[in-house]
Design an enzyme around this catalytic site. Structure first.
Site, mmCIF file in Angstrom:
data_model
loop_
_atom_site.group_PDB
_atom_site.id
_atom_site.type_symbol
_atom_site.label_atom_id
_atom_site.label_comp_id
_atom_site.label_asym_id
_atom_site.label_seq_id
_atom_site.Cartn_x
_atom_site.Cartn_y
_atom_site.Cartn_z
ATOM 1 N N CYS A 57 1.062 -1.752 -0.169
ATOM 2 C CA CYS A 57 -0.016 -0.403 0.457
ATOM 3 C C CYS A 57 0.592 0.939 -0.253
ATOM 4 C CB CYS A 57 -0.887 0.032 1.263
ATOM 5 S SG CYS A 57 0.388 -0.176 3.047
ATOM 6 N N THR A 58 0.808 2.369 0.067
ATOM 7 C CA THR A 58 1.052 3.631 0.535
ATOM 8 C C THR A 58 2.433 3.746 0.908
ATOM 9 O OG1 THR A 58 -0.990 4.519 -0.620
ATOM 10 C CG2 THR A 58 1.004 6.028 0.212
#
Length: 631
Positions: free
Chosen positions: A260-261
């Site tokens: 994810c980020t």
């Protein structure tokens, strides 16, 4: 018929990355989340918020953004809150700080020197922050424009929350145990695992899973030749658990590599996947997320496009100029969200290039289009800038219709008009006109006569979701005398016609959906509860996020007993108390129905108003509080 009245070094291949036994975690254990049981009505705790305006002129010193999170047990939340208030205020930091009894989630901006001081202060505040991954990056100063304001970088917001990230669309459900999260892989380990799997055609046991939202994956994601990549294409993070449930067989027995980020979403999601038990043990996550990966591989490595970020920078790119995104209208390459164009229906960000943007344009994202929503379906009277309301499908009671139920709930609709749209439909089984004759003893006669039936103009079509075993539909337009006195408990015998009602609802969801929730009253509540019990079998056809069951009772249309606590749909149960004396539906019948839903997933409101949906205080406040959890 009578009616109811109611780290890899490349030497040993893939086995080095995915050992049979998990290596000891480098993260300290943290306490799992616990939610208050909302069956006991208590006031919602005040969530402290602090706002601080920015200075209009940029600082002379270099500016930066700091992101970090930490799952850890916080023994004194008030002390932690005071620390962040004092420290961020004194250093003039802007952004978002979220605190809970289970840790912190922070995204703030300011002078680089001040951010470094903040990091030092956090490290010295408590030993629980040892090992925290502080992601500090230099960037341009966020001027007071729309983008900075929308991303929260024109003020400082510090809040105490229940969840650091909202993982489930049901805020009442207990999140997965974070101590069971997937093993961390460094950027180098993650890259080497993908490289090894990509060049060896025999290594087909790796699945790459993106834990981000669709508007993020549009502009950037990992692409590795020979490695299967799963993009859930979800609108929001809280939709991910349902996607995992629906696609669990694609993950079973695999080495699941998640990213994810910045890493926090993978913590929760990987723990949820592993909670499924045998076949889901080998789950790994990119430590530090895409941000750390791009720092390790400035050319992008296996990540193509841009990394979407939740601050004024909007996105961060590698040195690779490739553009993954495309304009929603003309399909030309485009990946700039700075215009903040959003879908009319769901408010999700959409990509629209400058040539296709106009002041009058209305945008509909691909997910809404998939559900039959289009620009043509939008009325000219609709307000483009209005926030999206919850759409709730309403199921009337026995011997009612959509029109009469709409009239009976007019007060409810009025008080919920800012947050919800109520949609009313008729049930599929039309009922004959039955009345219970009353003997008239007033006339002087040896044998009292029966009063005549109601006037013909009272013959309005009535419907039902369930009918009696010997019941039949009718299209007659005249009244018939009942064979016997009305039985207030006859709803217990009406169990036929379920299959036709399910098909009817399938058609409604296909033609008029999507709906966020379903509301049922009396027999309509029984129908809604039956649909909830079959939710796993109806996914893709009848989808909704919550149920509101008013004066409900349980039926077993398929002949299978429903176990207590087995229904996982978030639910609100509204029924009369014993003192309230609901003469149509017994209090114990509604209480039993509520017991079939998972305890941590349901809310109960008892009232003393009889066989109605109460809309006065405090009941309407509790109804609004429940609905706000899904907005």
């Amino acid at each position: 018929m009578t009616p109811d009245p109611n780290a890899v070094d490349g030497r040993s291949g893939l086995l080095s990355y995915f050992p049979t036994h998990r290596r000891p975690s480098r993260r300290p254990h943290s306490r799992s989340f616990h939610f208050q049981n909302l069956r006991r009505r208590t006031p919602t705790p005040h969530l402290p918020v602090m706002e601080e305006k920015t200075v209009d002129t940029p600082p002379s010193e270099p500016y930066g953004v700091l992101l970090y999170y930490r799952f850890t047990s916080v023994p004194d939340l008030d002390h932690l809150l005071s620390f962040y208030r004092q420290n961020c205020d004194s250093l003039s930091l802007l952004g978002r700080v979220r605190l809970s009894a289970n840790g912190v989630n922070v995204t703030v901006g300011g002078k680089l020197s001040c951010l470094e001081k903040h990091i030092d202060a956090v490290k010295s505040f408590d030993t629980c922050f040892e090992g925290t991954d502080f992601k500090l990056a230099s960037c341009n100063y966020p001027f007071n424009d729309d983008v900075a304001r929308e991303c929260g970088f024109t003020s400082l917001s510090i809040r105490v929350v229940k969840e650091l990230v909202t993982f489930s669309s049901c805020p009442l459900l207990t999140p997965p145990d974070i101590t069971n999260a997937g093993r961390h892989l460094s950027a180098l380990e993650f890259h080497s695992a993908l490289h090894t799997s990509g060049i060896n055609p025999l290594d087909k046991d790796i699945v790459l899973l993106d834990a981000r939202n669709l508007y993020e994956t549009r502009i950037g994601m990992f692409e590795t030749p020979g490695v299967e990549t799963l993009d859930p294409r979800i609108r929001q993070y809280s939709d991910l658990p349902s996607w995992v449930d629906d696609h669990s067989e694609q993950l079973r027995g695999k080495n699941v590599l998640m990213y994810c980020t910045g890493g926090i979403r993978c913590e929760m999601a990987s723990a949820y996947i592993k909670s499924k038990g045998a076949g889901f043990e080998n789950v790994f996550q990119l430590f530090g997320g895409i941000q750390r990966y791009l720092e390790q591989f400035p050319d992008g490595g296996y990540f193509k496009g841009k990394n979407f970020v939740f601050d004024h920078r909007i996105s961060v790119a590698s040195s690779d100029p490739k553009i993954l995104g495309a304009c929603l209208f003309c399909s030309l390459s485009f990946d700039d969200y700075s215009s903040r164009c959003r879908c009319f229906h769901c408010r999700m960000l959409v990509l629209v290039c400058s040539k296709c943007q106009t002041d009058e344009a209305i945008y509909v994202c691909e997910l809404c289009q998939r559900h039959g929503k289009s620009v043509e379906s939008i009325s000219s009277s609709d307000y483009v800038g209005a926030p999206r309301k919850l759409r709730i499908l309403c199921l009337h009671g026995f011997r009612q219709n959509a029109s009469s139920f709409k009239g009976r709930t007019a007060s409810l609709a009025k008080k919920l008009k800012k947050i919800a749209e109520l949609v009313f439909v008729d049930a599929p089984h039309e009922l004959p006109y039955i009345y219970c004759p009353v003997q008239d003893h007033a006339k002087e006669s040896s044998s009292p006569s029966l009063q005549p039936p109601p006037p013909p103009d009272n013959c309005r079509r009535k419907f039902a979701w369930f009918i009696a075993p010997d019941g039949t539909g009718s299209s007659e337009t005249h009244w018939q005398a009942a064979d016997a006195q009305f039985d207030p408990l006859q709803y217990q015998q009406q169990t036929e016609g379920f299959d036709a009602s399910v098909e009817h609802l399938r058609s409604i969801f296909a033609l008029d959906g999507p709906f966020d929730g379903i509301l049922g009253f009396s027999q309509g509540a029984a129908m809604a509860a039956s649909i909830c019990s079959l939710e796993p079998n109806l996914k893709g056809e009848i989808n909704f996020r919550f149920a509101i069951l008013c004066s409900g009772f349980a039926v077993t249309p398929l002949g299978k007993k429903i176990e207590n606590g087995s229904i996982k749909i978030p639910s609100l149960h509204i029924f009369g108390s014993v003192v309230g004396k609901d003469r149509q539906i017994d209090n114990e019948a509604s209480r039993y129905l509520a017991s079939l839903f998972e305890d941590g997933c349901s809310v109960v409101i008892e009232h003393g108003c009889g066989h109605i949906i109460p809309t006065r205080h405090p009941y309407i406040d509790d109804i609004k509080s429940f609905l706000h959890r899904f907005i």
